[in-house]
Scaffold this motif. Sequence first.
Motif, PDB file in Angstrom:
ATOM      1  N   ASN A 107       0.828  -1.216   0.000  1.00 41.74           N
ATOM      2  CA  ASN A 107       0.000   0.000   0.000  1.00 41.74           C
ATOM      3  C   ASN A 107       0.859   1.260   0.000  1.00 41.74           C
ATOM      4  OD1 ASN A 107      -2.517  -1.464   0.207  1.00 41.74           O
ATOM      5  ND2 ASN A 107      -1.973  -1.861   2.360  1.00 41.74           N
ATOM      6  N   LEU A 108       2.041   1.161  -0.558  1.00 39.98           N
ATOM      7  CA  LEU A 108       2.978   2.281  -0.542  1.00 39.98           C
ATOM      8  C   LEU A 108       2.436   3.481  -1.310  1.00 39.98           C
ATOM      9  CD1 LEU A 108       5.938   3.041   0.343  1.00 39.98           C
ATOM     10  CD2 LEU A 108       6.598   2.433  -1.987  1.00 39.98           C
ATOM     11  N   LYS A 109       2.360   4.626  -0.639  1.00 38.30           N
ATOM     12  CA  LYS A 109       1.926   5.875  -1.266  1.00 38.30           C
ATOM     13  C   LYS A 109       3.095   6.849  -1.419  1.00 38.30           C
ATOM     14  CE  LYS A 109      -2.860   5.578   0.341  1.00 38.30           C
ATOM     15  NZ  LYS A 109      -3.937   6.240   1.132  1.00 38.30           N
ATOM     16  N   ASN A 110       3.923   6.935  -0.381  1.00 39.15           N
ATOM     17  CA  ASN A 110       5.112   7.778  -0.415  1.00 39.15           C
ATOM     18  C   ASN A 110       6.346   6.924  -0.147  1.00 39.15           C
ATOM     19  OD1 ASN A 110       3.683  10.357  -0.651  1.00 39.15           O
ATOM     20  ND2 ASN A 110       3.015   9.956   1.450  1.00 39.15           N
ATOM     21  N   LYS A 111       7.476   7.329  -0.699  1.00 36.66           N
ATOM     22  CA  LYS A 111       8.702   6.567  -0.491  1.00 36.66           C
ATOM     23  C   LYS A 111       9.091   6.559   0.988  1.00 36.66           C
ATOM     24  CE  LYS A 111      12.091   6.536  -3.430  1.00 36.66           C
ATOM     25  NZ  LYS A 111      13.234   6.927  -4.297  1.00 36.66           N
ATOM     26  N   TYR A 112       9.657   5.449   1.423  1.00 33.99           N
ATOM     27  CA  TYR A 112      10.199   5.374   2.764  1.00 33.99           C
ATOM     28  C   TYR A 112      11.454   6.243   2.837  1.00 33.99           C
ATOM     29  CZ  TYR A 112       7.343   1.336   4.254  1.00 33.99           C
ATOM     30  OH  TYR A 112       6.318   0.504   4.611  1.00 33.99           O
ATOM     31  N   ILE A 113      11.776   6.666   4.055  1.00 39.14           N
ATOM     32  CA  ILE A 113      12.977   7.468   4.300  1.00 39.14           C
ATOM     33  C   ILE A 113      13.762   6.836   5.439  1.00 39.14           C
ATOM     34  CG2 ILE A 113      13.880   9.717   5.041  1.00 39.14           C
ATOM     35  CD1 ILE A 113      11.351  10.989   3.838  1.00 39.14           C
ATOM     36  N   PHE A 114      15.065   6.763   5.255  1.00 34.24           N
ATOM     37  CA  PHE A 114      15.952   6.267   6.309  1.00 34.24           C
ATOM     38  C   PHE A 114      17.159   7.193   6.381  1.00 34.24           C
ATOM     39  CE2 PHE A 114      19.575   3.599   7.704  1.00 34.24           C
ATOM     40  CZ  PHE A 114      19.101   3.199   8.944  1.00 34.24           C
ATOM     41  N   TYR A 137      10.873   7.062   8.149  1.00 35.56           N
ATOM     42  CA  TYR A 137       9.499   7.352   7.736  1.00 35.56           C
ATOM     43  C   TYR A 137       8.988   6.171   6.925  1.00 35.56           C
ATOM     44  CZ  TYR A 137       5.419   9.342   5.455  1.00 35.56           C
ATOM     45  OH  TYR A 137       4.148   9.552   5.009  1.00 35.56           O
ATOM     46  N   THR A 138       7.895   5.581   7.385  1.00 40.96           N
ATOM     47  CA  THR A 138       7.320   4.414   6.708  1.00 40.96           C
ATOM     48  C   THR A 138       5.838   4.632   6.390  1.00 40.96           C
ATOM     49  OG1 THR A 138       6.845   3.381   8.863  1.00 40.96           O
ATOM     50  CG2 THR A 138       8.933   2.809   7.805  1.00 40.96           C
ATOM     51  N   GLY A 139       5.487   5.903   6.195  1.00 40.84           N
ATOM     52  CA  GLY A 139       4.097   6.245   5.930  1.00 40.84           C
ATOM     53  C   GLY A 139       3.425   6.803   7.177  1.00 40.84           C
ATOM     54  N   GLY A 140       2.219   7.279   7.011  1.00 34.80           N
ATOM     55  CA  GLY A 140       1.490   7.820   8.155  1.00 34.80           C
ATOM     56  C   GLY A 140       1.719   9.303   8.334  1.00 34.80           C
ATOM     57  N   ALA A 141       1.332   9.788   9.519  1.00 32.25           N
ATOM     58  CA  ALA A 141       1.347  11.225   9.789  1.00 32.25           C
ATOM     59  C   ALA A 141       2.759  11.774   9.994  1.00 32.25           C
ATOM     60  CB  ALA A 141       0.486  11.520  11.014  1.00 32.25           C
ATOM     61  N   HIS A 142       3.641  10.967  10.534  1.00 32.83           N
ATOM     62  CA  HIS A 142       4.990  11.457  10.829  1.00 32.83           C
ATOM     63  C   HIS A 142       5.973  10.296  10.900  1.00 32.83           C
ATOM     64  CE1 HIS A 142       4.358   9.915  14.876  1.00 32.83           C
ATOM     65  NE2 HIS A 142       3.242  10.622  14.962  1.00 32.83           N
ATOM     66  N   GLY A 143       7.236  10.634  10.838  1.00 31.57           N
ATOM     67  CA  GLY A 143       8.277   9.638  10.994  1.00 31.57           C
ATOM     68  C   GLY A 143       8.607   9.412  12.462  1.00 31.57           C
ATOM     69  N   ILE A 144       9.567   8.519  12.704  1.00 30.76           N
ATOM     70  CA  ILE A 144       9.987   8.184  14.060  1.00 30.76           C
ATOM     71  C   ILE A 144      11.490   8.402  14.194  1.00 30.76           C
ATOM     72  CG2 ILE A 144      10.281   6.312  15.739  1.00 30.76           C
ATOM     73  CD1 ILE A 144       7.435   7.199  15.615  1.00 30.76           C
ATOM     74  N   TYR A 224       4.422  11.255  22.069  1.00 30.09           N
ATOM     75  CA  TYR A 224       5.250  11.635  20.918  1.00 30.09           C
ATOM     76  C   TYR A 224       5.530  13.133  20.908  1.00 30.09           C
ATOM     77  CZ  TYR A 224       6.686  12.327  16.058  1.00 30.09           C
ATOM     78  OH  TYR A 224       7.377  12.690  14.921  1.00 30.09           O
ATOM     79  N   SER A 225       4.526  13.915  21.249  1.00 28.53           N
ATOM     80  CA  SER A 225       4.653  15.382  21.204  1.00 28.53           C
ATOM     81  C   SER A 225       5.719  15.918  22.161  1.00 28.53           C
ATOM     82  CB  SER A 225       3.307  16.036  21.520  1.00 28.53           C
ATOM     83  OG  SER A 225       2.841  15.620  22.795  1.00 28.53           O
ATOM     84  N   SER A 226       6.068  15.127  23.177  1.00 28.03           N
ATOM     85  CA  SER A 226       7.085  15.548  24.144  1.00 28.03           C
ATOM     86  C   SER A 226       8.500  15.220  23.684  1.00 28.03           C
ATOM     87  CB  SER A 226       6.825  14.888  25.505  1.00 28.03           C
ATOM     88  OG  SER A 226       5.602  15.329  26.041  1.00 28.03           O
TER      89      SER A 226
END
Length: 246
Positions: A107-114, A137-144, A224-226
């Motif tokens: 279901n890839l919409k945007n490229k992953y980022i590492f 970044y593996t999709g969704g609202a934000h990366g980790i 996450y916000s912290s």
Amino acid sequence: MKKILYIVLASVMTISSTSIVSAKNYSSSLTKNFIITNLKYNILNESARILCKNTKDIYPRLDTDIKMPVVYGLKNKTIEYKINTLIDEDILINKSKILNYSKEDTNLKNKYIFNVDYNLSYNKNNILSITLIYYEYTGGAHGITTKKTFNINTKTGKLLTLKDLFCNNENFKHIINNYIKNEISKNPKIYFKNTFKTISENQSFFIENNNIVIYFGLYEIAPYSSGIREFRVPFNNFKYDIKVIE
């Protein structure tokens, strides 16, 4: 004037040549697969020297940007290689994992980022403290963002735990726990309620001048916000001095 300029340029070229040779001397399973786009020094003039290898790669489903620290200048080349292998393998494992995820994502919409960066916070008394900073970044609202610190005895290549830094009479856990609890009490709203009890045996930390910095990953003790929570515990909070490796 021209002669002076020529001498200066020749000196710069000699330094640049040395840095490239230093990079080539370290054979890495990770960097063999990359084009080196940038080399720069990060030197604190202490027990080791650090060369930054900035490498990038583009896959059909993944973009990577890796700034990898490479240790050099140690007298014991076996230990130097051991330290570099620890760092290299950690990056390679994480990169391989996200590369495989990107291939399996139907279901890839945007490229992953590492992306990988690092922070050199301590480099003296035969102790090296380097923190790798991963962004995925593996999709969704934000990366980790995650961190992995290597606190290393440059005499032996051994990874140091908090316990290794203190003498047996130092009740370091009690001091650190109380310090963290006091800091949390100053702004409790940004933390999960009653989550922190005590530091763990394999607690994440890094060393900097005059401080031991205890840190917790995203969602460990706060939302996450912290962000990644860091607690700087000054050396002078402890009864005994931090061990010096000779």
